[in-house]
Design an enzyme around this catalytic site. Structure first.
Site, PDB file in Angstrom:
ATOM      1  N   GLY A   1       2.234  -5.284   7.744  1.00  0.00           N
ATOM      2  CA  GLY A   1       1.286  -6.029   6.934  1.00  0.00           C
ATOM      3  C   GLY A   1       0.077  -6.435   7.746  1.00  0.00           C
ATOM      4  N   SER A   2      -0.611  -7.459   7.301  1.00  0.00           N
ATOM      5  CA  SER A   2      -1.845  -7.881   7.956  1.00  0.00           C
ATOM      6  C   SER A   2      -1.544  -8.590   9.275  1.00  0.00           C
ATOM      7  CB  SER A   2      -2.635  -8.820   7.047  1.00  0.00           C
ATOM      8  OG  SER A   2      -1.977 -10.080   6.945  1.00  0.00           O
ATOM      9  N   THR A   3      -2.532  -8.601  10.152  1.00  0.00           N
ATOM     10  CA  THR A   3      -2.358  -9.251  11.444  1.00  0.00           C
ATOM     11  C   THR A   3      -2.106 -10.758  11.315  1.00  0.00           C
ATOM     12  OG1 THR A   3      -3.637  -7.565  12.603  1.00  0.00           O
ATOM     13  CG2 THR A   3      -3.492  -9.727  13.655  1.00  0.00           C
TER      14      THR A   3
ATOM     15  N   GLY B   1       1.437 -11.201  10.123  1.00  0.00           N
ATOM     16  CA  GLY B   1       2.369 -10.771  11.160  1.00  0.00           C
ATOM     17  C   GLY B   1       2.528 -11.796  12.263  1.00  0.00           C
TER      18      GLY B   1
ATOM     19  N   CYS C   1      -3.363   1.324   6.910  1.00  0.00           N
ATOM     20  CA  CYS C   1      -3.620   0.798   8.246  1.00  0.00           C
ATOM     21  C   CYS C   1      -4.167   1.884   9.161  1.00  0.00           C
ATOM     22  CB  CYS C   1      -2.346   0.195   8.830  1.00  0.00           C
ATOM     23  SG  CYS C   1      -0.946   1.321   8.894  1.00  0.00           S
TER      24      CYS C   1
ATOM     25  N   GLU D   1       3.985  -4.013  12.688  1.00  0.00           N
ATOM     26  CA  GLU D   1       3.022  -2.936  12.462  1.00  0.00           C
ATOM     27  C   GLU D   1       1.919  -3.555  11.622  1.00  0.00           C
ATOM     28  OE1 GLU D   1       0.779  -0.557  10.791  1.00  0.00           O
ATOM     29  OE2 GLU D   1       2.482   0.138   9.588  1.00  0.00           O
TER      30      GLU D   1
ATOM     31  N   ASN E   1       0.808  -1.230   0.000  1.00  0.00           N
ATOM     32  CA  ASN E   1       0.000   0.000   0.000  1.00  0.00           C
ATOM     33  C   ASN E   1       0.837   1.274   0.000  1.00  0.00           C
ATOM     34  OD1 ASN E   1       0.689  -0.795   2.638  1.00  0.00           O
ATOM     35  ND2 ASN E   1      -1.088   0.197   3.542  1.00  0.00           N
TER      36      ASN E   1
ATOM     37  N   GLU F   1       7.909   2.441  15.501  1.00  0.00           N
ATOM     38  CA  GLU F   1       8.635   3.084  14.426  1.00  0.00           C
ATOM     39  C   GLU F   1       8.531   4.592  14.638  1.00  0.00           C
ATOM     40  OE1 GLU F   1       6.977   1.459  10.800  1.00  0.00           O
ATOM     41  OE2 GLU F   1       8.397  -0.198  10.867  1.00  0.00           O
TER      42      GLU F   1
END
Length: 487
Positions: A232-234, A237, A288, A254, A156, A466
């Site tokens: 990325g996606s949960t 992750g 996100c 994240e 994204n 971050e």
């Protein structure tokens, strides 16, 4: 680089300071807005990943010995070179990701700013001195780089999310192997060339392109990788964290978000509605930190709902390369179908469709993954729009009776990334900011992330930070040293 140049783009991996010829398995990249072929990129094997990691491992000691000031100077040169190439990179990012020209320019100007920010912090990284541990004994705490960092970045925001990791990782003396999403490899590969030409030593940044199950898993599980920085996606992750547990690697995640916005009676309603529209529909809602749920006090709900729906209905949907387009396509067919499922189920749950809710009828958009900007009023509290992460241009709005209900509903999500509140009351804003279960809260502000502030989520949105000086804690190891002054 013109659009014509982009269509025949073919690239291999970037290892040890140089591009490699395209060979072996490859990825076919298509434009999400047109379905046209953009080019081919290498699909890295485990052996390719091993070569990249070993290059980074070999380069790391010399890079660390340069010191913070020298690394900061190189990062500053990298940021300047990146900025100078923005116009070249815009059509490439538009073609592979699908976003509009305006959004591509915003991303590509923000990414070098992050590198420049960390370059400017090169003299701000400090350790700790502890005097008098015992007679004649002092202590110090120093920061040491971790070693090789795996930076895994989604599609994204390919460049900004990479630079969020590159800035602190490189400044702290680590080397990086980056793996972009398998649908957006080209901008990252070209960026690695630009940064190396600007002075980044060979091996300090390597790029492996390929699939998650092959290249991604080989990178995460490689024994020489000491830190994995994943966005990325949960579900992905959590899988990455499980893989990285073998070898006790450091991990920051994240992950997904379902960010709530609370609009109170005393808010500047026009600005709040504008922030909701921008926060939801920017990048086709594929962020996100997008505003994904709006809770508005019943006494002012009609005005806010009407304004947001009107703004959504005026957005011009178009192919990213169309300079008049305000809303590009979703990135993939799967993403489009997922959004359709979520919207349809939420309407079936009792939600009222105010605008959108379908693919555009324009034949010129038929080959792309387009969906009209959509607003739904009061879907069920357990509908997909309420409980899932919605990665697309669809916004649910709920009327609430009071602040207690708004906070309770905002916190009912499994996610805890960002949030916002609009009110003129200092007491209300401070209460909401303190009670919302998330890592970031904006008060009367659009949802813009600042390099100066730490960013990261709670709950299913991940862990670690971050941005800010806090990022250094996740790219260094603190080592204690005891010095006895006399024998």
């Amino acid at each position: 680089m013109s659009t014509t140049d982009v269509i025949a783009f073919e690239r291999g991996l970037f290892i040890d300071g140089a591009p490699r010829p395209l060979a072996g398995e490859s990825l076919c990249i298509t434009n999400p807005g047109t379905g046209e072929h953009v080019g081919r990129a290498a699909s890295a094997s485990a052996a390719d990943v091993d070569a990249a990691v070993r290059s980074a491992h070999a380069a790391q000691p010399a890079w660390a010995r340069l010191g913070y000031s020298a690394r900061g100077e190189i990062l500053a040169a990298c940021a300047e070179a990146f900025e100078a190439h923005v116009d070249e990179l815009v059509p490439l990012l538009v073609a592979e990701q699908g976003k509009t020209i305006r959004e591509a320019k915003i991303e590509l100007h923000k990414a070098p700013d992050t590198l420049a920010h960390y370059a400017g912090m090169s003299k701000e990284v400090r350790g700790v001195s502890v005097a008098g541990l015992a007679p004649g004994v002092d202590g110090r705490v120093i920061r040491r780089p971790l070693g090789v960092v795996a930076a895994i970045v989604p599609w994204n925001f390919p460049t900004t999310l990479l630079c969020n990791k590159l800035g602190p990782a490189l400044l702290c003396g680590n080397t990086v192997v980056a793996k972009p999403a398998d649908t957006t490899p080209f901008t990252t590969l070209r960026l690695a060339e630009i940064l190396t030409e600007a002075g980044l030593p060979p091996g300090v940044l390597n790029v492996v392109t390929g699939t998650g199950p092959v290249a991604g898993e080989a990178l995460v599980t490689h024994p020489l990788v000491r830190k994995v920085a994943f966005t990325g996606s949960t579900p992905t992750g959590e899988h990455v964290a499980a893989l990285a547990a073998k070898g006790s690697k450091r991990v920051t995640l994240e992950l997904g978000g379902s960010d709530p916005m609370i609009i109170c009676e005393d808010a500047d309603l026009a600005k709040a509605a504008s922030a909701a529209s921008m926060g939801r529909f920017y990048n086709c809602g594929q962020a996100c930190l997008a505003i994904k749920r709006v809770y508005v006090m019943d006494s002012v709900a009609d005005q806010v709902i009407e304004s947001i729906a009107a703004k959504a209905g005026r957005l011009r949907v178009g192919i990213g390369s169309d300079p008049d387009a305000q809303l590009g396509p979703l990135h993939s067919r799967a993403q489009l179908e997922q959004l359709e499922r979520q919207v349809d189920a939420s309407i079936a749950s009792g939600g009222e469709l105010l605008v959108g809710g379908r693919r555009p009828g324009d034949e010129a958009l038929a080959n792309g993954h387009f969906y009209e900007p959509t607003v739904i009023l009061d879907p069920a509290k357990d509908s997909p729009m309420a409980v899932e992460e919605v990665f697309g241009p669809a916004l649910p709005i709920w009327r609430v009776a009071d602040l207690d209900e708004a906070i309770a509903l905002a916190n009912s999500s499994e996610f805890g990334l960002g949030s916002s509140v609009w009110t003129q009351s200092l007491q209300t804003s401070e209460r909401v900011a303190a009670e919302l279960d998330c890592g970031y809260t904006w008060i009367n502000s659009p949802t813009k992330v600042y390099d100066e502030l730490p960013f990261g989520g709670l709950k299913a949105s991940g862990y670690g930070k971050e941005h800010g000086s806090e990022a250094f804690d996740f790219y260094t190891d603190k080592k204690s040293i005891v010095v006895k002054r006399t024998l």
